[in-house]
Design a protein around this motif. Structure first.
Motif, mmCIF file in Angstrom:
data_model
loop_
_atom_site.group_PDB
_atom_site.id
_atom_site.type_symbol
_atom_site.label_atom_id
_atom_site.label_comp_id
_atom_site.label_asym_id
_atom_site.label_seq_id
_atom_site.Cartn_x
_atom_site.Cartn_y
_atom_site.Cartn_z
ATOM 1 N N ASN A 39 57.067 -29.521 -50.122
ATOM 2 C CA ASN A 39 58.376 -29.716 -49.505
ATOM 3 C C ASN A 39 58.229 -29.848 -47.989
ATOM 4 N N ASN A 40 58.665 -28.839 -47.248
ATOM 5 C CA ASN A 40 58.523 -28.839 -45.796
ATOM 6 C C ASN A 40 58.746 -27.425 -45.274
ATOM 7 N N VAL A 41 58.600 -27.256 -43.974
ATOM 8 C CA VAL A 41 58.732 -25.933 -43.369
ATOM 9 C C VAL A 41 60.133 -25.370 -43.565
ATOM 10 N N ALA A 42 61.132 -26.208 -43.411
ATOM 11 C CA ALA A 42 62.517 -25.741 -43.489
ATOM 12 C C ALA A 42 62.841 -25.120 -44.845
ATOM 13 N N SER A 43 62.270 -25.660 -45.910
ATOM 14 C CA SER A 43 62.594 -25.175 -47.254
ATOM 15 C C SER A 43 61.739 -23.989 -47.684
ATOM 16 N N LEU A 44 60.714 -23.668 -46.917
ATOM 17 C CA LEU A 44 59.830 -22.561 -47.281
ATOM 18 C C LEU A 44 60.506 -21.225 -46.985
ATOM 19 N N SER A 45 60.369 -20.284 -47.910
ATOM 20 C CA SER A 45 60.939 -18.952 -47.706
ATOM 21 C C SER A 45 60.022 -17.907 -48.327
ATOM 22 N N LEU A 46 60.108 -16.701 -47.825
ATOM 23 C CA LEU A 46 59.312 -15.608 -48.375
ATOM 24 C C LEU A 46 59.701 -15.331 -49.824
ATOM 25 N N ARG A 47 60.965 -15.482 -50.128
ATOM 26 C CA ARG A 47 61.429 -15.255 -51.499
ATOM 27 C C ARG A 47 60.812 -16.277 -52.459
ATOM 28 N N ALA A 48 60.763 -17.545 -52.026
ATOM 29 C CA ALA A 48 60.185 -18.590 -52.872
ATOM 30 C C ALA A 48 58.691 -18.355 -53.079
ATOM 31 N N VAL A 49 58.016 -17.897 -52.036
ATOM 32 C CA VAL A 49 56.586 -17.613 -52.134
ATOM 33 C C VAL A 49 56.347 -16.455 -53.097
ATOM 34 N N ALA A 50 57.167 -15.413 -52.984
ATOM 35 C CA ALA A 50 57.044 -14.260 -53.878
ATOM 36 C C ALA A 50 57.239 -14.681 -55.330
ATOM 37 N N LYS A 51 58.208 -15.544 -55.556
ATOM 38 C CA LYS A 51 58.479 -16.020 -56.911
ATOM 39 C C LYS A 51 57.288 -16.791 -57.465
ATOM 40 N N LYS A 52 56.677 -17.618 -56.635
ATOM 41 C CA LYS A 52 55.536 -18.416 -57.084
ATOM 42 C C LYS A 52 54.342 -17.531 -57.428
ATOM 43 N N VAL A 53 54.124 -16.486 -56.630
ATOM 44 C CA VAL A 53 53.000 -15.581 -56.875
ATOM 45 C C VAL A 53 53.287 -14.651 -58.049
ATOM 46 N N GLY A 54 54.579 -14.358 -58.273
ATOM 47 C CA GLY A 54 54.949 -13.475 -59.366
ATOM 48 C C GLY A 54 55.080 -12.027 -58.961
ATOM 49 N N VAL A 55 55.540 -11.797 -57.721
ATOM 50 C CA VAL A 55 55.746 -10.431 -57.244
ATOM 51 C C VAL A 55 57.204 -10.266 -56.841
ATOM 52 N N SER A 56 57.588 -9.047 -56.527
ATOM 53 C CA SER A 56 58.961 -8.790 -56.116
ATOM 54 C C SER A 56 59.253 -9.508 -54.804
ATOM 55 N N HIS A 57 60.509 -9.812 -54.575
ATOM 56 C CA HIS A 57 60.855 -10.551 -53.359
ATOM 57 C C HIS A 57 60.625 -9.735 -52.097
ATOM 58 N N SER A 58 60.445 -8.425 -52.245
ATOM 59 C CA SER A 58 60.185 -7.583 -51.073
ATOM 60 C C SER A 58 58.692 -7.416 -50.789
ATOM 61 N N ALA A 59 57.843 -7.750 -51.755
ATOM 62 C CA ALA A 59 56.399 -7.546 -51.603
ATOM 63 C C ALA A 59 55.795 -8.285 -50.409
ATOM 64 N N PRO A 60 56.176 -9.541 -50.133
ATOM 65 C CA PRO A 60 55.573 -10.239 -48.987
ATOM 66 C C PRO A 60 55.794 -9.544 -47.651
ATOM 67 N N TYR A 61 56.876 -8.769 -47.550
ATOM 68 C CA TYR A 61 57.176 -8.113 -46.279
ATOM 69 C C TYR A 61 56.196 -6.988 -45.958
ATOM 70 N N ARG A 62 55.361 -6.625 -46.911
ATOM 71 C CA ARG A 62 54.315 -5.646 -46.635
ATOM 72 C C ARG A 62 53.209 -6.277 -45.789
ATOM 73 N N HIS A 63 53.167 -7.609 -45.773
ATOM 74 C CA HIS A 63 52.125 -8.330 -45.042
ATOM 75 C C HIS A 63 52.675 -9.230 -43.939
ATOM 76 N N PHE A 64 53.908 -9.699 -44.107
ATOM 77 C CA PHE A 64 54.508 -10.605 -43.129
ATOM 78 C C PHE A 64 55.917 -10.111 -42.804
ATOM 79 N N LYS A 65 56.160 -9.863 -41.530
ATOM 80 C CA LYS A 65 57.456 -9.290 -41.157
ATOM 81 C C LYS A 65 58.593 -10.289 -41.302
#
Length: 216
Positions: A39-65
């Motif tokens: 897609n592009n930068v604008a459409s990228l979100s931490l929630r979408a990344v979490a969904k793709k990896v298969g973790v909770s939507h809050s999990a990425p915030y342990r590594h990226f603020k």
């Protein structure tokens, strides 16, 4: 005060997705890069990344603020890959700085074509302050130092002109980077007709540039 013993439930979100330990940070970056290129930068979100990896939507915030810190992580990986390709070029042609520079330029173009969105992220104005992210800052310097190593080797062998190493490295970098950006943006095909493949194009342009920095 009594403490509660940790259980699996403590690592689950409302969606009951487990938090993955270990190399989650790298998995998040890999997933984010895939989504970025799709897609592009604008459409990228931490929630979408979490969904793709298969973790909770809050999990990425342990590594990226926030999203910007995730983007910085993606860019840092891109610079490290670029530096690695330059070092591979040096290893491939240990006694030939000219071949090293041509091969490095070709690998640069391949990375740009494979990851155009990441390339724009690395060198665009999406992350205006690299200094705010030490890992990104150091990885960018690492990549540029790889190019300087090639230039210095050429100077020591009398192949490249004597002078400011950083200026010569900037000349080489600007040439191949400009070519890469023109290519991934579709400008080359619209303006000139070329029948050569990518490697031939990279080597041909590098040869013209090299004629300017070679010693007489």
């Amino acid at each position: 005060m009594k403490t509660k013993q940790a259980s699996n439930e403590d690592f689950q979100s409302d969606e009951s997705k487990p938090y993955h330990h270990g190399d989650l940070q790298q998995k998040l970056i890999c997933a984010a890069r895939e989504l970025l290129e799709q897609n592009n930068v604008a459409s990228l979100s931490l929630r979408a990344v979490a969904k793709k990896v298969g973790v909770s939507h809050s999990a990425p915030y342990r590594h990226f603020k926030d999203k910007e810190s995730l983007l910085a992580g993606i860019a840092a990986v891109g610079f490290n890959e670029l530096a690695s390709k330059m070092l591979e070029a040096v290893s491939m042609y240990p006694d030939d700085p000219v071949a090293q520079l041509q091969e490095a330029g070709y690998e640069y173009m391949k990375l740009a074509m494979k990851n155009p969105q990441c390339m724009q992220l690395m060198f665009g104005n999406i992350l205006p302050c690299h200094e705010a992210y030490p890992e990104l800052q150091s990885s960018g310097e690492f990549a540029f130092n790889g190019l300087k190593i090639i230039i210095e080797a050429g100077q020591s062998k009398g192949v490249f002109k004597a002078g400011n190493v950083e200026l010569l490295a900037l000349t080489a970098w600007s040439t191949i980077h400009g070519l890469s950006i023109l290519f991934i943006s579709g400008q080359i095909e619209e303006t000139i007709s070329l029948s050569v493949d990518i490697k031939e194009l990279a080597f041909s342009v590098s040869e013209i540039m090299l004629n300017g920095i070679k010693s007489n």
